[in-house]
Design an enzyme around this catalytic site. Structure first.
Site, mmCIF file in Angstrom:
data_model
loop_
_atom_site.group_PDB
_atom_site.id
_atom_site.type_symbol
_atom_site.label_atom_id
_atom_site.label_comp_id
_atom_site.label_asym_id
_atom_site.label_seq_id
_atom_site.Cartn_x
_atom_site.Cartn_y
_atom_site.Cartn_z
ATOM 1 N N ASP A 190 23.779 50.304 22.268
ATOM 2 C CA ASP A 190 25.033 50.462 22.996
ATOM 3 C C ASP A 190 24.757 50.412 24.494
ATOM 4 O O ASP A 190 24.095 51.295 25.036
ATOM 5 C CB ASP A 190 25.671 51.799 22.588
ATOM 6 N N ASN A 193 27.191 50.220 26.996
ATOM 7 C CA ASN A 193 28.189 50.795 27.909
ATOM 8 C C ASN A 193 28.579 52.229 27.570
ATOM 9 O O ASN A 193 29.485 52.789 28.190
ATOM 10 C CB ASN A 193 29.447 49.914 27.946
ATOM 11 N N ASP A 250 26.748 46.732 21.396
ATOM 12 C CA ASP A 250 27.415 45.617 22.070
ATOM 13 C C ASP A 250 26.393 44.590 22.545
ATOM 14 O O ASP A 250 25.176 44.755 22.367
ATOM 15 C CB ASP A 250 28.258 46.128 23.238
ATOM 16 N N ASP A 294 28.489 32.517 6.519
ATOM 17 C CA ASP A 294 28.936 33.573 5.621
ATOM 18 C C ASP A 294 29.685 32.975 4.424
ATOM 19 O O ASP A 294 30.474 32.035 4.570
ATOM 20 C CB ASP A 294 29.868 34.511 6.396
ATOM 21 N N GLU A 323 24.454 31.645 3.353
ATOM 22 C CA GLU A 323 24.582 32.815 2.504
ATOM 23 C C GLU A 323 25.288 32.320 1.242
ATOM 24 O O GLU A 323 26.511 32.209 1.196
ATOM 25 C CB GLU A 323 25.405 33.923 3.152
#
Length: 562
Positions: free
Chosen positions: A35, A37, A43, A229, A288
């Site tokens: 993370d 932020n 992120d 995907d 996948e």
């Protein structure tokens, strides 16, 4: 947008026929990696800050799970805009910075692409709803009238992977804040996953054109490839026929279904391969594809289609010598005729981490409710990793497995976010357990994940499993991974090629030779004695040498130079 060059060639481990053929690829699940932020959610800034860690770990490429604009009904696998970044992850400028910095560090970037379905908030779907039956936009999805006297029954008997019917009836309000009711015409739409994820109709030319454009958008951004995907799901059988009286969820991956692994998908990927060829010969497609057999999987990686396909048969194999040898032989044999590398993977964001799977008895599947024997699971996981990294082909690592992280099996119900958890007729919904943010430091409210806590709670024990706690400890799982990846890069007998030479070994022990290298994996619960075949390169436990005999502990893999 300015077109970027692909990443420079990373150091290869014995092949000059395509960087992906023996690459080690690290999966980053953005919301749980780092993370940047301080809002409690991983992120792109957090990923960029941690790229040097991945370079030093020794991987060749990074696969980023979805970061696109999304309502997050299924953790980003419901995409509202394929050319935008969800604000929770950053911006297109942040994505550009990640790609550029990764390339500067010698890492390649593969991004997730979700072509089977969109979000129900996608502009096309929203317009299709507004315009009603007969709208040309409805032809880009699977809208159908219902069965029954008043269309009150779904168009067929297909079930959602997340449980319940694979169809949702379109409803409209009276415009005055009143209750919803079926729209005139009573149409339903298909969603093989959550209702918020309507399936595209891949027979429609506009859908095919749109995704070729999306490919070019991200290739122009500089990405080195796409993990596709539900690659097996795009084409549905003509007429959308009933499946019949079967437990569809138990059949998944075990049979050809009218909505999965239809032969028509291969035409789509041939057209995609041509798009990638416009950008040179080093951009890749990874499927996948859940198929009944590795032979069916091989269809996705024929020379004019994709470059790799995930080996889910291997992922689902228990820590058992006979079963492992069988799936290794079948996998290599299936890929050899099409000239594609075999891939090996032990964990990802959809299944229980292998440190927990192997801590439990065989036969419980890839979604578990119980922690099992933690010490046993970690020992087997470390040994299984060395076995995987010794095999010819490409290997995938899921974030945190290099720390020996187990699944978190005791998350409170109120913090869970996996949509399948909330659909009682579907999966157990325990994917959250493998998605808990990973620990970087031994202390702090989120163990270095970020300054604002973490979106799923981390166990109190994770400080001892953090990157900082394990760095420099020669017995740690992290240092084992670092050593293994360093040896793999240096030794010509690792990664490259498409075959192994099996060597006689005691029952329960796998042994194979490759170009100056020998791997022995003891899958039994007892120490075994074998003749010393050469110099020890690496092992996940201490191997004693007595009178030219090696004592290999239980659940231990050893790499030898021979």
């Amino acid at each position: 947008m300015t077109q970027h060059l692909a990443a420079p060639a990373a150091p290869a481990s014995g092949t000059d026929t395509g960087w992906w053929r023996d690459a080690v690829i690290y999966q980053v699940y953005p919301r749980s990696f780092a993370d940047g932020n301080g809002d409690g959610m991983g992120d792109l800034e957090g990923i960029r800050n941690r790229l040097p860690y991945l370079r030093d770990l020794g991987v060749d490429a990074v696969w980023l799970s979805p970061f696109y604009a999304s309502p997050q009904a299924d953790a980003g696998y419901d995409v509202a805009d394929y050319r935008a970044i969800d604000p929770m992850f950053g911006s297109l400028l942040d994505a550009d910075a990640v790609i550029r910095e990764a390339h500067d560090l010698g890492l390649r970037i593969i991004v997730d692409l979700v072509p089977n379905h969109s979000s129900d908030q996608h502009e096309w779907f929203q317009r299709a709803l507004r315009e009603g039956p007969g709208s040309p936009l409805r032809e880009r999805y699977h809208f159908r009238p219902g069965k029954g006297v008043n269309g009150e029954l779904p168009p067929n008997d297909w079930e959602s992977i997340f449980g319940g019917p694979a169809w949702t009836r379109v409803e409209v309000t009276d415009g005055n804040g009143g209750t919803s009711q079926p729209e005139a015409g009573g149409e339903w739409y298909l969603h093989l996953f959550a209702p918020e994820q309507p399936d595209f109709n891949w027979e429609h030319p506009a859908v095919r054109d749109e995704f070729r454009s999306i490919l070019r958008f991200w290739l122009d951004m500089g990405v080195d490839g796409f993990r596709v995907d539900v690659a097996h799901g795009l084409i549905k059988a003509q007429g959308l026929p009933d499946l019949g009286k079967h437990d569809q969820l138990k059949l998944l991956g075990n049979d050809v279904m009218p909505f999965f692994d239809q032969d028509g998908v291969h035409e789509v990927y041939r057209s995609w391969r041509k798009v990638l060829a416009e950008y040179g010969d080093d951009r890749v497609l990874v499927a996948e594809a859940w198929t009944p057999t590795v032979q069916r999987t091989a269809n996705y990686v024929r020379p004019d289609e994709m470059h790799q396909a995930f080996n889910f048969q291997y992922l689902g194999t228990y820590w058992d010598a006979a079963e492992l040898r069988k799936v290794i032989d079948e996998s290599l044999a299936a890929m050899r005729p099409v000239g594609a590398p075999t891939t090996w993977v032990l964990s990802n964001h959809d299944v229980t981490r292998h440190a927990t799977r192997f801590a439990n008895p065989a036969g419980l599947g890839t979604q578990l409710r119980q922690a099992g024997d933690r010490e046993l699971g970690l020992r087997r996981a470390r040994a299984a990793t060395l076995l995987m990294l010794a095999l010819p082909g490409s290997a995938y690592i899921y974030q945190g497995e290099e720390l020996g992280l187990p699944d978190v099996t005791d998350l409170p119900d109120e913090v869970r976010q996996d949509p399948s958890f909330f659909r009682a007729a579907g999966q157990d919904g325990f994917r959250d357990g493998c998605r808990v943010p990973i620990p970087w430091t031994a202390e702090g409210s989120s163990y270095g994940f970020g300054s604002g806590g973490s979106w799923l709670p981390q166990p109190d024990s994770w400080g001892a499993l953090s990157v900082d706690a394990q760095t420099g400890d020669p017995g740690s799982t992290l240092e084992l991974y670092r050593s293994a990846l360093a040896v793999r890069r240096e030794h010509p007998g690792l990664g490259a090629g498409d075959a192994v030479e099996w060597v006689d070994a005691p029952e329960g022990v796998l042994a194979f030779r490759r170009d100056g290298f020998l791997c022995t994996a003891n899958t039994t619960g007892e120490t075994v004695r074998i003749p010393v075949p050469g110099r020890t390169l690496l092992a996940n436990d201490t191997v004693m040498i007595v009178d030219d005999m090696a004592e290999v502990p239980a659940d231990t893999t050893v790499w030898w130079a021979v």
